[in-house]
Design a protein around this motif. Structure first.
Motif, PDB file in Angstrom:
ATOM      1  N   GLN A  39       0.847  -1.189   0.000  1.00 32.62           N
ATOM      2  CA  GLN A  39       0.000   0.000   0.000  1.00 32.62           C
ATOM      3  C   GLN A  39       0.880   1.235   0.000  1.00 32.62           C
ATOM      4  N   ARG A  98      -3.511   5.721   1.208  1.00 31.08           N
ATOM      5  CA  ARG A  98      -4.931   5.408   1.395  1.00 31.08           C
ATOM      6  C   ARG A  98      -5.620   6.613   2.017  1.00 31.08           C
ATOM      7  N   THR A 129      -7.466   3.563  -2.402  1.00 33.39           N
ATOM      8  CA  THR A 129      -6.175   2.981  -2.052  1.00 33.39           C
ATOM      9  C   THR A 129      -5.276   3.027  -3.280  1.00 33.39           C
ATOM     10  N   THR A 171      -1.841   1.265  -4.668  1.00 37.41           N
ATOM     11  CA  THR A 171      -0.921   0.158  -4.418  1.00 37.41           C
ATOM     12  C   THR A 171       0.150   0.089  -5.492  1.00 37.41           C
TER      13      THR A 171
END
Length: 370
Positions: free
Chosen positions: A355, A358, A363, A365
């Motif tokens: 990650q 967020r 989110t 990634t």
């Protein structure tokens, strides 16, 4: 309950005609039969049902435009299976498509902007006697669609509903009004906060705005690995590609989308920001133009709708494409609605996923190819 036709993807094969397609073909049957060869145009046929339905009713030399390359391929496959490949020609959306046309069959888009652009092209370049017969599912139609058509046509008639579908018929083209409408495309907007100008044709996701998922991804561009090349997968208006190229003057970016409107928009966005020499825009399904194991960096803000239906199929298809195209150690940076919980899929399909950022909704990634 009947399922609506959906744009075909590798995970969702082309479907047959839905209720709106069948209603349109029934309402247009007499007009199709009376239309001379080469004078019928079909627009935004989802997977070929309208084109092949018209061909089976005797239409010849049909001109067709489908926004999605996957739709074009579904039509080609179905036409070959039925022995109808010689009955139509696919063309870009533009004056040549409509020149001299007397009948246009249109699957109504969900976007009013898309309808405005297409209606303007028809009224400006088709035969003045043209009849436009457009159908859609009632839940996706609005009164504003009638108003858009009346901007460039004298008359709009509305059919009775059947199986939750309805047909609009427009006649009395007004070319001068249409040319004024067309002068608005592509629309552009400056975004001083990100230092870019965005161009958009009708129907492209977010139009000239910066959607909140993309904005969150852009806030994390400084954390990207340094590479010589990058790919903006599912590029839409090309905003991510333009931001990447602007941030790194030595970077070359490939922007890819299956939508013709998106490709045209991204091409204009690159030009508007003086980036055409470093941003290449391609219409393709996923990363099919990228060789296996060669991509250094891919960025993706995947859609989670397939036409009107909520679906993760397109995102998973794009993850698989990234997995194939990425070089060992290459990275996929993805922004996604957190409730979709894509991380396990990214881990399984691509590799180690961390990650990056967020917030309350999204989110970001980074997935490294094994």
């Amino acid at each position: 309950m009947e399922s609506p036709a959906q744009p075909p993807t590798p995970d969702a094969p082309a479907t047959d005609a839905d209720a709106a397609d069948r209603l349109l073909l029934d309402e247009a049957a007499a007009v199709i039969a009376a239309t001379p060869a080469g004078r019928l145009v079909v627009i935004d046929d989802v997977a070929g049902a309208l084109t092949l339905g018209a061909a089976e009713r005797g239409a010849q030399q049909i001109r067709v435009h489908q926004d999605l390359i996957t739709g074009e391929r579904a039509l080609a496959a179905a036409a070959e299976a039925r022995g109808l490949t010689d009955r139509y020609t696919s063309l870009p959306l533009g004056p040549e498509l409509f020149a001299g046309a007397t009948t246009v069959l249109l699957r109504l888009p969900r976007s009013v902007d898309r309808l405005a652009e297409v209606a303007g092209l028809i009224a400006a370049f088709a035969d003045p006697s043209v009849t436009v017969i457009a159908a859609g599912r009632i839940k996706h139609m609005s009164v504003s669609m009638n108003d858009v058509l009346r901007t460039v046509f004298d008359r709009v008639d509305v059919s009775h509903a059947r199986q939750k579908s309805r047909v609009l018929t427009a006649t009395g083209a007004r070319p001068e009004a249409a040319r004024a409408v067309l002068g608005a495309w592509p629309r552009t907007a400056d975004h001083p906060d990100i230092g870019l100008r965005v161009a958009a044709y009708g129907g492209v996701f977010a139009g000239t705005k910066v959607d909140i998922g993309t904005r969150f991804l852009l806030q994390n561009l400084a954390r990207l690995p340094k590479t010589a090349t990058a790919v903006d997968l599912g590029c839409g208006t090309g905003l991510i590609a333009a931001a990447l190229a602007t941030a790194n003057p030595d970077l070359r970016v490939l922007a890819v989308d299956r939508s013709a409107a998106a490709v045209d928009s991204a091409t204009w966005t690159a030009a508007a920001n003086q980036l055409s020499d470093r941003v290449e825009v391609v219409r393709a399904d996923g990363l099919e133009t990228v060789a296996d194991g060669t991509a250094e960096l891919v960025l993706l803000n995947p859609p989670f709708h397939n036409d009107a239906a909520v679906s993760t199929a397109i995102a998973r298809h794009l993850f698989a494409e990234a997995a194939r195209a990425l070089a060992p150690g290459g990275e996929l940076w993805c922004v996604w609605n957190s409730h979709l919980q894509y991380r396990p899929s990214l881990e399984k399909m691509i590799g180690s996923t961390r990650q990056v950022a967020r917030n309350s909704k999204f989110t970001v990634t980074s997935s490294r190819r094994r």
